[in-house]
Enzyme design. Sequence first.
Site, mmCIF file in Angstrom:
data_model
loop_
_atom_site.group_PDB
_atom_site.id
_atom_site.type_symbol
_atom_site.label_atom_id
_atom_site.label_comp_id
_atom_site.label_asym_id
_atom_site.label_seq_id
_atom_site.Cartn_x
_atom_site.Cartn_y
_atom_site.Cartn_z
ATOM 1 C CB CYS A 1 -3.677 -6.054 5.886
ATOM 2 S SG CYS A 1 -3.097 -4.352 5.773
ATOM 3 C CG HIS B 1 -7.615 -7.881 10.392
ATOM 4 N ND1 HIS B 1 -6.385 -8.197 9.842
ATOM 5 C CD2 HIS B 1 -7.919 -6.638 9.916
ATOM 6 C CE1 HIS B 1 -5.972 -7.199 9.079
ATOM 7 N NE2 HIS B 1 -6.878 -6.237 9.106
ATOM 8 C CG PHE C 1 -6.362 -0.856 2.644
ATOM 9 C CD1 PHE C 1 -7.172 -0.935 3.767
ATOM 10 C CD2 PHE C 1 -5.417 0.145 2.584
ATOM 11 C CE1 PHE C 1 -7.040 -0.029 4.805
ATOM 12 C CE2 PHE C 1 -5.267 1.056 3.613
ATOM 13 C CZ PHE C 1 -6.083 0.972 4.738
#
Length: 411
Positions: A162, A302, A400
């Site tokens: 991401c 985020h 991740f």
Amino acid sequence: MNVVVTGLGTTSPLGGDVASTWEGALAARSGVRTLENDWAEKYGVPVTFAGQLAVRPEEVLSRPETKRMDPSAQMAIVAAREAWADAGLSEDAVDPERLGSIVSSGIGGVWTLLTAWDTVKERGASRVLPLTVPMLMPNSPTAYVSLEFKARAGAHAPVSACASGAEAIGMGFEMIQSGRADVVICGGTEAAIHPLPISAFASMQALSKRNDDPQGASRPYDVSRDGFVLGEGAGVVVLESESHAKARGARIYASVLGLGMTADAHHIAAPEPNGAGQTRAMELALERAGLTAADVAHVNAHATSTPVGDMIEARGIRALLGSHADQVLLSATKSMTGHLLGGAGALESVFTIKALETRTAPPTINVTEPDPELQVDLVRDTPRALPQGQIAAINNSFGFGGHNVALVFGA
């Protein structure tokens, strides 16, 4: 060497271009809706909603283009064409040997891959399309952008889950600073609204399961947050050396001032509990920009709406900015778009740049009861004005694998 932003492009759940996407964000509109398919009944998929594109690529691209590209590349081309046109560039405006392409995807051509496997099972190996590999490979979007604009200085696709889109922009910044290119088309794209990724994310308890309230499901920093909402789309920016941009009389949206990248080295999916890597990425970005906390007016977080992740980042922002955090406006735009995975950092960079250009921080929606731990001023429901004069903004993207990317823009 100073690096500036001269072009913006996107296709998102809020709109098919930057103008409509930004308008939707300022209107505090959700781009999330119930999926019109039978995946729940047919496969038992537990989540029935997502942030789908407002304008499908096939409405914009030709049929031959859509047939040879995975949806992730289609979205990248739509956004790249807008960014290129927005920058006022033409074929002879940039030496191809000085033009780069860096467009990332966190997952790659998942639709192509899984459709090809279905073809093998149902119709046999001989029916697999010859272009399957070029369509499914994660570097396909950047390759197509390179082909489209004859970008020969390099075509790259950093893959960091991401954080991929933000890392692509950071790499574009460094590509210009190193002298490899004068102009770089960079950003991120993702097209993963497919039953397998949805099922996989749901299995790891990462997705919200508010099937009865899709538009209210993404709720960063709210005490009732229960996971992220999957989104799709692309964000692309055109970066230039300031001297190149000024020589051609380009409009400049903002400057890229700093980049910070770290790795948690903690867990394949969970963030490091103290957020040390995230905070360090922000510190490095500010140091590289030659700025202090007092220069920061805005943070696009985020903030995916997960129970654990949101507050780790929020505590890191507070630790970074100290008491100055009381003067900083925090936005969590995934509340409106969902989480575009590899495209998230790029779309949110577009939001951050537009916030600086218009001096307006976009809102965060669905926060009815903010987490009591939150110690940064969250922009809720209605846009808020940013200060005039020279200010800086931070865009955070984490992925991740422990990838942390912080970008600092200024205007």
